[in-house]
Write an enzyme that holds these catalytic residues in place. Sequence first.
Site, short mmCIF file in Angstrom:
data_model
loop_
_atom_site.label_atom_id
_atom_site.label_comp_id
_atom_site.label_asym_id
_atom_site.label_seq_id
_atom_site.Cartn_x
_atom_site.Cartn_y
_atom_site.Cartn_z
N GLY A 25 24.06 40.25 -10.15
CA GLY A 25 23.57 40.88 -8.92
C GLY A 25 22.99 39.80 -8.02
O GLY A 25 23.39 38.64 -8.07
N HIS A 48 6.67 36.10 -18.96
CA HIS A 48 7.18 37.02 -17.94
C HIS A 48 6.61 36.70 -16.56
O HIS A 48 5.93 37.51 -15.93
CB HIS A 48 6.88 38.48 -18.31
CG HIS A 48 7.78 39.45 -17.59
ND1 HIS A 48 8.01 40.72 -18.06
CD2 HIS A 48 8.49 39.36 -16.44
CE1 HIS A 48 8.83 41.36 -17.24
NE2 HIS A 48 9.13 40.54 -16.24
#
Length: 316
Positions: free
Chosen positions: A150, A279
Amino acid sequence: MTADVWLPIPADEIDGLPDPAESGLTYRFWDGGPDFPADPADCVFYVVPYMKGTEIAVRPMAAMTSLRVVQTLSAGTDHVTPGLGSLPEGVVLCNAKGVHEASTAELTLTLILASLRGIPGFVRGQDKEEWRAGFYPALADKAVLIVGYGSIGAAIEDRLAPFECARVARVARSARTTERGPVQALADLPALLPHADVVILSTPLTPDTHHLADAGFLARMKDGALLVNVARGPVVDTKALLAEAQSGRISAALDVTDPEPLPAGHPLWHAPGVLISPHVGGSTSAFMPRAKRLIAGQLTRFAEREPLRNTVLTTG
């Protein structure tokens, strides 16, 4: 009737929001605290608190009976999926496409280069005053496979361009053609994996991609290959990855893990050849200005009854 907008950033810190007097919108600040800023039933546009987890994200949703839009500030929307079934029909879910591409692509290249060039070992050597000279792998001349093509996958390839990779292969849910070359379907992965030196996971977490990188996937990777996960932790089967890493056959660089946060004592912390970042793919100085522009733009379209951008689905 009150038309409330719940924002995780104070409205006076966001330039370009529709004027309340003209739009009829009332801005309420809520960043996941224990007390709601107003009656959830009056909320028509809900901007989900960033990086606060599923429990907080979905907590007010069942009571948002007037809701028309859920806007995440993350590229993925899996953290709000459990709350969608409680929403009225016709609620539009939008993601944060355009907010995280630069930061996540930066970190992806950082993880690749740090892993290949042995940076974690150099840091440990510096702590011990050891001079760890030698030859290390380069990204140049490597074959790279991007799984999940994407906007983030494309941004990663943009940043790979100067590094003289031998080739870049692209995989997405369905095959298509891009300016950089063909994108192959997920069904083609088994044939592509044995030829990749670096495999990058940047796919959304869906039922189809849960444990996509399972024992079979990892077994097809070539000896010495590097797995990079900047998608979601459950895209990788942690048990299977541990088995491969502990054998020394492949290495990994992970910005996301399963479980997450990774608890103390988990064997992944000390698995050989595994580099872990907590993260932080999207949480950089680039996040806030892009998030504010997204919120202001979406609310302007909402107030002017124009189609919203980044629509993922509509409930019902």
